[in-house]
Design a protein around this motif. Structure first.
Motif, PDB file in Angstrom:
ATOM      1  N   VAL A   1      -7.673 -22.611  -6.442  1.00  0.00           N
ATOM      2  CA  VAL A   1      -7.084 -23.460  -5.413  1.00  0.00           C
ATOM      3  C   VAL A   1      -5.777 -24.063  -5.920  1.00  0.00           C
ATOM      4  CG1 VAL A   1      -7.444 -25.500  -3.968  1.00  0.00           C
ATOM      5  CG2 VAL A   1      -9.351 -23.956  -4.435  1.00  0.00           C
ATOM      6  N   GLY A   2      -5.767 -24.480  -7.194  1.00  0.00           N
ATOM      7  CA  GLY A   2      -4.545 -25.043  -7.767  1.00  0.00           C
ATOM      8  C   GLY A   2      -3.394 -24.050  -7.794  1.00  0.00           C
ATOM      9  N   VAL A   3      -3.696 -22.786  -8.101  1.00  0.00           N
ATOM     10  CA  VAL A   3      -2.640 -21.761  -8.091  1.00  0.00           C
ATOM     11  C   VAL A   3      -2.049 -21.617  -6.697  1.00  0.00           C
ATOM     12  CG1 VAL A   3      -2.237 -19.276  -8.334  1.00  0.00           C
ATOM     13  CG2 VAL A   3      -3.525 -20.508 -10.094  1.00  0.00           C
ATOM     14  N   ALA A   4      -2.896 -21.707  -5.681  1.00  0.00           N
ATOM     15  CA  ALA A   4      -2.397 -21.644  -4.304  1.00  0.00           C
ATOM     16  C   ALA A   4      -1.492 -22.828  -3.977  1.00  0.00           C
ATOM     17  CB  ALA A   4      -3.571 -21.596  -3.329  1.00  0.00           C
ATOM     18  N   LEU A   5      -1.688 -23.934  -4.699  1.00  0.00           N
ATOM     19  CA  LEU A   5      -0.876 -25.136  -4.470  1.00  0.00           C
ATOM     20  C   LEU A   5       0.329 -25.219  -5.397  1.00  0.00           C
ATOM     21  CD1 LEU A   5      -3.740 -27.782  -4.026  1.00  0.00           C
ATOM     22  CD2 LEU A   5      -2.404 -26.643  -2.234  1.00  0.00           C
ATOM     23  N   GLY A   6       0.495 -24.229  -6.284  1.00  0.00           N
ATOM     24  CA  GLY A   6       1.665 -24.207  -7.148  1.00  0.00           C
ATOM     25  C   GLY A   6       1.386 -24.317  -8.627  1.00  0.00           C
ATOM     26  N   PHE A   7       0.122 -24.403  -9.026  1.00  0.00           N
ATOM     27  CA  PHE A   7      -0.218 -24.501 -10.444  1.00  0.00           C
ATOM     28  C   PHE A   7       0.068 -23.161 -11.113  1.00  0.00           C
ATOM     29  CE2 PHE A   7      -2.882 -24.549 -14.179  1.00  0.00           C
ATOM     30  CZ  PHE A   7      -2.863 -25.860 -14.601  1.00  0.00           C
ATOM     31  N   ARG A   8       0.705 -23.185 -12.288  1.00  0.00           N
ATOM     32  CA  ARG A   8       1.010 -21.976 -13.031  1.00  0.00           C
ATOM     33  C   ARG A   8       0.739 -22.188 -14.520  1.00  0.00           C
ATOM     34  NH1 ARG A   8       0.989 -20.796  -8.536  1.00  0.00           N
ATOM     35  NH2 ARG A   8       2.486 -19.563  -7.311  1.00  0.00           N
ATOM     36  N   PHE A   9       0.496 -21.085 -15.223  1.00  0.00           N
ATOM     37  CA  PHE A   9       0.319 -21.117 -16.673  1.00  0.00           C
ATOM     38  C   PHE A   9       1.624 -20.662 -17.321  1.00  0.00           C
ATOM     39  CE2 PHE A   9      -3.916 -20.438 -14.936  1.00  0.00           C
ATOM     40  CZ  PHE A   9      -4.643 -21.410 -15.598  1.00  0.00           C
ATOM     41  N   TRP A  10       2.174 -21.519 -18.184  1.00  0.00           N
ATOM     42  CA  TRP A  10       3.489 -21.252 -18.752  1.00  0.00           C
ATOM     43  C   TRP A  10       3.451 -20.724 -20.182  1.00  0.00           C
ATOM     44  CZ3 TRP A  10       7.884 -21.647 -15.800  1.00  0.00           C
ATOM     45  CH2 TRP A  10       7.744 -22.294 -14.570  1.00  0.00           C
ATOM     46  N   TYR A  11       2.295 -20.726 -20.814  1.00  0.00           N
ATOM     47  CA  TYR A  11       2.246 -20.379 -22.237  1.00  0.00           C
ATOM     48  C   TYR A  11       1.371 -19.170 -22.546  1.00  0.00           C
ATOM     49  CZ  TYR A  11       4.481 -24.884 -22.869  1.00  0.00           C
ATOM     50  OH  TYR A  11       5.352 -25.934 -22.800  1.00  0.00           O
ATOM     51  N   GLY A  12       1.087 -18.344 -21.570  1.00  0.00           N
ATOM     52  CA  GLY A  12       0.412 -17.089 -21.848  1.00  0.00           C
ATOM     53  C   GLY A  12      -1.103 -17.181 -21.815  1.00  0.00           C
ATOM     54  N   PRO A  13      -1.776 -16.046 -22.060  1.00  0.00           N
ATOM     55  CA  PRO A  13      -3.238 -15.978 -21.898  1.00  0.00           C
ATOM     56  C   PRO A  13      -4.018 -16.808 -22.907  1.00  0.00           C
ATOM     57  CG  PRO A  13      -2.361 -13.922 -22.818  1.00  0.00           C
ATOM     58  CD  PRO A  13      -1.184 -14.727 -22.390  1.00  0.00           C
ATOM     59  N   PHE A  14      -3.540 -16.899 -24.150  1.00  0.00           N
ATOM     60  CA  PHE A  14      -4.308 -17.633 -25.156  1.00  0.00           C
ATOM     61  C   PHE A  14      -4.339 -19.130 -24.851  1.00  0.00           C
ATOM     62  CE2 PHE A  14      -2.936 -13.795 -27.480  1.00  0.00           C
ATOM     63  CZ  PHE A  14      -4.189 -13.313 -27.843  1.00  0.00           C
ATOM     64  N   ALA A  15      -3.205 -19.666 -24.452  1.00  0.00           N
ATOM     65  CA  ALA A  15      -3.171 -21.075 -24.069  1.00  0.00           C
ATOM     66  C   ALA A  15      -4.009 -21.312 -22.817  1.00  0.00           C
ATOM     67  CB  ALA A  15      -1.735 -21.525 -23.848  1.00  0.00           C
ATOM     68  N   SER A  16      -3.997 -20.351 -21.902  1.00  0.00           N
ATOM     69  CA  SER A  16      -4.803 -20.480 -20.688  1.00  0.00           C
ATOM     70  C   SER A  16      -6.287 -20.483 -21.014  1.00  0.00           C
ATOM     71  CB  SER A  16      -4.480 -19.321 -19.729  1.00  0.00           C
ATOM     72  OG  SER A  16      -3.096 -19.275 -19.446  1.00  0.00           O
ATOM     73  N   LEU A  17      -6.697 -19.603 -21.935  1.00  0.00           N
ATOM     74  CA  LEU A  17      -8.094 -19.573 -22.356  1.00  0.00           C
ATOM     75  C   LEU A  17      -8.479 -20.876 -23.042  1.00  0.00           C
ATOM     76  CD1 LEU A  17     -10.743 -18.033 -22.736  1.00  0.00           C
ATOM     77  CD2 LEU A  17      -9.796 -17.077 -24.840  1.00  0.00           C
ATOM     78  N   ALA A  18      -7.579 -21.387 -23.891  1.00  0.00           N
ATOM     79  CA  ALA A  18      -7.853 -22.656 -24.569  1.00  0.00           C
ATOM     80  C   ALA A  18      -7.986 -23.788 -23.565  1.00  0.00           C
ATOM     81  CB  ALA A  18      -6.737 -22.962 -25.574  1.00  0.00           C
ATOM     82  N   MET A  19      -7.197 -23.736 -22.497  1.00  0.00           N
ATOM     83  CA  MET A  19      -7.302 -24.759 -21.459  1.00  0.00           C
ATOM     84  C   MET A  19      -8.678 -24.734 -20.807  1.00  0.00           C
ATOM     85  SD  MET A  19      -5.197 -25.067 -17.896  1.00  0.00           S
ATOM     86  CE  MET A  19      -5.844 -26.111 -16.588  1.00  0.00           C
TER      87      MET A  19
END
Length: 284
Positions: free
Chosen positions: A152-170
């Motif tokens: 839902v956040g991605v639909a509202l404009g949320f994006r990951f700026w630091y790649g897959p590893f940072a996204s997984l850590a999040m």
């Protein structure tokens, strides 16, 4: 006579010998892991079939995020210069994590009052499987909720700026905090009534939801309150998730949320184990 001997030795005319069964001790590690997974599956299937749990896990967090975005999103972004979605998405994930742990604790109370825990305790099941299976189910629930809110956040404009590893850590941040919070709530559930537990945890969650760095930046709070807001566990988790996804410090908030989580596990881990065992053995 030969038929009796064939049964005793596990051989039959024209058939291979029956396979030998290697019995496992009731407290073996392999048995504990397998039975924990079975308990985890049992809980997840029960939650999936319960409309109220589905609403609590998926629908309510998504609607909360949409509400924050519509009502406060633009004003917070204009005032701070930072897209509000990067604070609101982590905040809603953490709130949903805490609220879901309370629902799980109420399920534990129901299993205790109906005698299900006692029946499990009298069966040849590893003593730790019930509790660890519940924690595994909590981790899966938190992960599913996080992914749904992120969608839902991605639909509202949320994006990951630091790649897959940072996204997984999040994604690991709410899972870790959710496990620790679930241990705390389980310990409290073994010594309190269900209504009291919901009331107390609900009050704490609501207060923390309006006094954290995901709601508004820390400088928007009174000076005397800023240190409390910045260092409370929800703010630490939100800051860590925001830093891993968008911008801001990473190391300090990650260290803080790990310290909070480990602290809750250390403080409430043994009471949760003792309370779970007492509930299974005596039903109180």
């Amino acid at each position: 006579m030969s038929t009796v001997m064939e049964k005793a030795t596990g051989t039959w005319a024209g058939h291979d010998p029956l396979p030998e069964v290697s019995p496992q001790r009731e407290n073996s590690t392999a048995l504990w892991l397998r039975q924990s997974l079975i308990q985890c599956k049992r809980l997840l299937m029960g939650w999936a079939r319960d409309p109220a749990t589905t609403i609590q896990t998926l629908v309510y967090p998504a609607l909360t995020l949409l509400m924050f975005r519509v009502v406060l999103g633009d004003s917070i972004t204009s005032a701070t210069g930072v897209p509000s979605v990067y604070g609101q998405v982590p905040m809603v994930i953490i709130v949903a994590t805490m609220s879901g742990a309370v629902v799980s604790a109420l399920g534990f109370k129901t299993e205790k009052s109906t005698g299900l825990l006692g029946r499990f305790w009298t069966m040849p099941i590893h003593r730790a499987a019930g509790l660890t299976g519940r924690l595994m189910a909590e981790a899966v629930r938190v992960l599913v909720t996080s992914l749904f809110v992120l969608a839902v956040g991605v639909a509202l404009g949320f994006r990951f700026w630091y790649g897959p590893f940072a996204s997984l850590a999040m994604l690991l941040v709410p899972v870790l905090f959710g496990m620790a919070f679930a241990i705390m709530v389980t310990a409290l559930a073994t010594i309190s009534e269900g209504v009291m537990l919901v009331s107390v945890i609900g009050i704490v969650t609501n207060l923390l939801m309006f006094f954290n760095t995901g709601f508004v930046p820390v400088f928007a709070y009174p000076v005397w309150l800023q240190d409390v807001v910045q260092n409370q566990p929800m703010s630490c988790a939100i800051d860590a998730m925001r830093g891993l996804a968008y911008d801001g410090p990473i190391v300090e908030p990650v260290v803080k949320i790990v310290a909070w989580s480990v602290g809750m596990i250390v403080v409430f881990g043994w009471p949760a184990i003792r309370g779970y065992r007492r509930a299974a053995e005596t039903g109180v």
